[in-house]
Write an enzyme that holds these catalytic residues in place. Structure first.
Site: not given
Ligand code: IVH
Length: 674
Positions: A37, A118, A120, A122, A234, A321, A415, A418, A433, A439
């Protein structure tokens, strides 16, 4: 003539309906209507805007499907530098950070020590600029000061609002307020895996972050749209009250329509920070996306200004981290796999072990060099690690635990499939190979790839069946599949009359697949599904593609010299002419299908000549648009010319057209006619 006002109202209603459902689906994860839809609504809006181009708006959800091709991303300067964060792996350093902040603020006599914790994400950091609530620019971080303008690509991201919802009096329409939102573009794990399946083995992305970065750099925004990127916000700047605390700003971002993930907390003191970190250390594995830590920010943004930043990172925030997840287990054996392109990959067979939410029993050792670097022996205790990557890897041997009966792994010189002596290309790490034609492992790989879901999608053609077909010499290339007869199939193991007929039916069905799919299915090195689609659009037949020069190939969006070269080389292989002939005899789609019936026929029988430069299309794609709508293309103006489309700096052709009294359209009129 339809009442334009009425149509305008319908378009507007559709737009807000679509954006609402988009938000329900992607941000709130509680859809109210089916995908089907949803597509209907979008199609309706596409049609309206098509018939009434004047109704198109930059914030229309139809913009999300992409279409713009950007050859280069112009540099843009950030309003404020996009800094990075200082990182730490230890809670102790997080405590030190809190004490440091405390000291600095005390010296200033400033209040407010609360921290927002918050997740982080990736992904890849980007900045979005909204004027009057409308998205006007999106850029990468670049070197922090200057980034690339990737607006066309970011518009396709479902969780990037094209227009902000009005939130808590933070902006009023028409006041010209500029707001900047920063966040991370990322790919969910599931979407990442699906994307990798559309890519040839040799070009798979190692993790969702790399896949995201690669996607944002694509020139063809339509392909970006297909890849289901997402955006998490963020950071919000430019609201009316510059002192609004950060925690409240995250709430505002949600009100404005952004996805924040929702997993953030206002912490009063280190205790609460530490428990947030501990909770998500486990909890993050259940999220559909990858997070690699926790970001801590002072809630009171007045302190942001007080504390300022070093040249690299702000003093009011830190990233914790999580350490990479590791487990130890026993390496039972190493097997050597031969891929579709002959590459030989050592794979570790492990005693099953739990790691980061799943059980691991195999892990690639990448190549012989990597194996030697690790120095693995059969029976060794090894450490496997899962960091950013989805697939765990062996990172070291626990030397002190080496059992007395540990046995060396013999590197093959032949290989394993073969017996051909294996070779290594100069400057490359991989051995392969060279027996491309003979093969069985390579042939099996090619046939399985040909039949796979994103290629010709031949149901019922699994590994063990292909194995038999190849072993018995019934299939020497994918073309042979189409000449299999029921009696031959019935002689195979585990093959009754019913499965045989099902397979033949599946093969027959696969003839209906597109030319683009067939191109992908052929397994040309570096030609994935997206590349195959681009190629099929630019060269609508196998013959046209075969005749294309390196230069012509390189003109196609996202096709560089390496892919172009690989295509040329493929056509030069001795076995290819026979394969193509077989495919032709088997009535496979060696040409792109005629234009879709849904397109209009506004250029039916009209010969069009382009002159000058168009802003929105290059020559090739403009020509295609005309061809798809029933028109013809000519390069010179004559009395037979039906229409001349004049872009900027049109020269002698335009003059001639005017002299002959031909119909001449500007770019906007041409667009309307499309
Ligand atoms: S704040 C000046 N908040 O991690 C601060 N960054 O290792 C700006 N990232 O460059 C970043 N989650 O690309 C902030 N909740 C979060 C994030 C975050 C991922 C990334 C961001 C930053 C990098 C630093």
């Amino acid at each position: 003539m339809a009442c334009t006002e009425e149509v305008g109202r319908e378009a507007e209603a559709l737009r807000s309906q679509i954006e609402r459902h988009n938000h329900l689906y992607y941000v709130e994860a509680r859809p109210e209507i089916s995908d089907y839809d949803f597509d209907r609504l979008l199609e309706r809006l596409v049609r309206l805007e098509h018939e009434h181009p004047e109704l198109r708006t930059p914030d229309s959800p139809t913009q999300r499907v992409g279409g713009a091709v950007t050859k280069e991303f112009p540099p843009v300067e950030h309003r404020r530098p996009m800094l990075s964060l200082s990182n730490t792996y230890s809670i102790r350093e997080v405590e030190e950070f809190a004490r440091r902040v405390e000291r600095l603020l005390e010296a200033e006599g400033a209040e407010g020590r609360d921290m927002v914790a918050e997740l982080k994400f990736d992904g890849v950091a980007v900045s979005l600029l909204y004027r009057d609530g409308i998205l006007v620019r999106g850029a990468t971080r670049g070197d922090g000061r200057k980034g690339d303008d990737i607006t066309a690509n970011l518009r396709t991201v479902a969780t990037v609002p094209l227009r902000l919802r009005e939130f808590d009096g933070a902006f009023r329409e028409g006041e010209g307020r500029e707001m900047e939102i920063r966040g991370e573009v990322f790919m969910q794990k599931e979407d990442f895996e699906a994307l990798n399946e559309t890519r040839p083995e040799e070009d798979r992305f190692a993790n969702p972050r790399n896949a995201t970065a690669g996607t944002l750099k694509l020139q063809d925004s339509r392909e970006v749209a297909r890849r289901r990127l997402r955006f998490v916000a963020y950071y919000l700047d430019g609201i009316r009250d510059a002192d609004t605390p950060h925690f409240r700003r995250l709430g505002m971002l949600e009100e404005a329509g952004f996805f924040t993930g929702g997993h953030y907390r206002l912490c009063h003191g280190m205790q609460e920070v530490a428990s947030f970190i501990a909770e998500w250390g486990e909890g993050r594995w259940k999220l559909p996306y990858e997070t690699d830590g926790v970001v801590l920010k002072l809630d009171d943004v007045r302190q942001w200004r007080t504390l300022g930043a070093t040249s690299k990172s702000p003093r009011w925030a830190i990233a914790y981290k999580y350490p990479a997840q590791q487990a130890t287990t026993v390496l039972i054996d190493v097997v050597f796999q031969v891929g579709r392109l002959g590459t030989i990959t050592p794979v570790a067979e492990l005693e099953p072990v739990r790691l980061a939410g799943s059980t691991v029993s195999r892990s690639t050792l990448h190549n012989f060099d990597e194996m030697e670097r690790l120095g693995v022996m059969k029976g060794d205790r090894v450490v496997v690690e899962k960091s950013g990557e989805v697939i765990p890897k062996v990172i070291r041997v626990v030397a002190k635990d080496r059992p007395p009966d540990a046995r060396a792994v013999a590197l093959p010189t032949l290989c394993p499939e073969c017996g051909t002596p294996i070779v290594r290309e100069e400057g490359e790490v991989g051995w392969y190979c060279p027996n491309e034609e003979g093969c069985p492992a390579q042939l099996k790989g090619r046939v399985l790839h040909f039949a796979s879901r994103n290629a010709m999608d031949i149901q019922n053609l699994g590994e063990s069946l292909v194995d038999q077909l190849v072993r018995l010499g019934l299939v020497r290339d994918p073309g042979d599949l189409y000449f299999l007869q029921e009696p031959q199939l019935l002689r195979l193991e585990r093959m009754g009359p019913k499965s045989a007929r099902n397979l033949l039916r599946a093969l027959d069905e696969s003839r209906k697949e597109s030319f683009a799919r067939l191109l992908f299915a052929l397994g040309i090195r570096h030609v994935g599904q997206a590349t195959a689609r681009e190629l099929a659009a630019a060269f609508p037949s196998m013959e046209a593609l075969r005749l294309a020069s390196l230069e012509e190939l390189s003109e196609v969006p996202d096709i560089g010299p390496v892919i172009a070269q690989s295509i040329r080389e493929w056509f030069m292989k001795p076995s290819v002419p026979a394969l193509l002939e077989k495919l032709r005899d088997a009535r496979l789609p060696l040409e792109a299908a005629p234009p879709k019936a849904t397109l209009n026929r506004n250029f039916e029988g009209v010969t069009v000549v382009f002159t000058g430069t168009l802003r929105r299309h290059d020559r090739q794609s403009a020509s295609e648009l005309v061809l798809e709508r029933g028109g013809r293309i000519a390069s010179t103006v004559s009395r037979k010319t039906g229409l001349v489309v004049a872009g900027s700096e049109a020269g002698s052709k335009l003059e001639k057209a005017l002299k002959l009294g031909l119909r001449v359209l500007g770019e906007d009129e041409f667009e309307a006619m499309l």
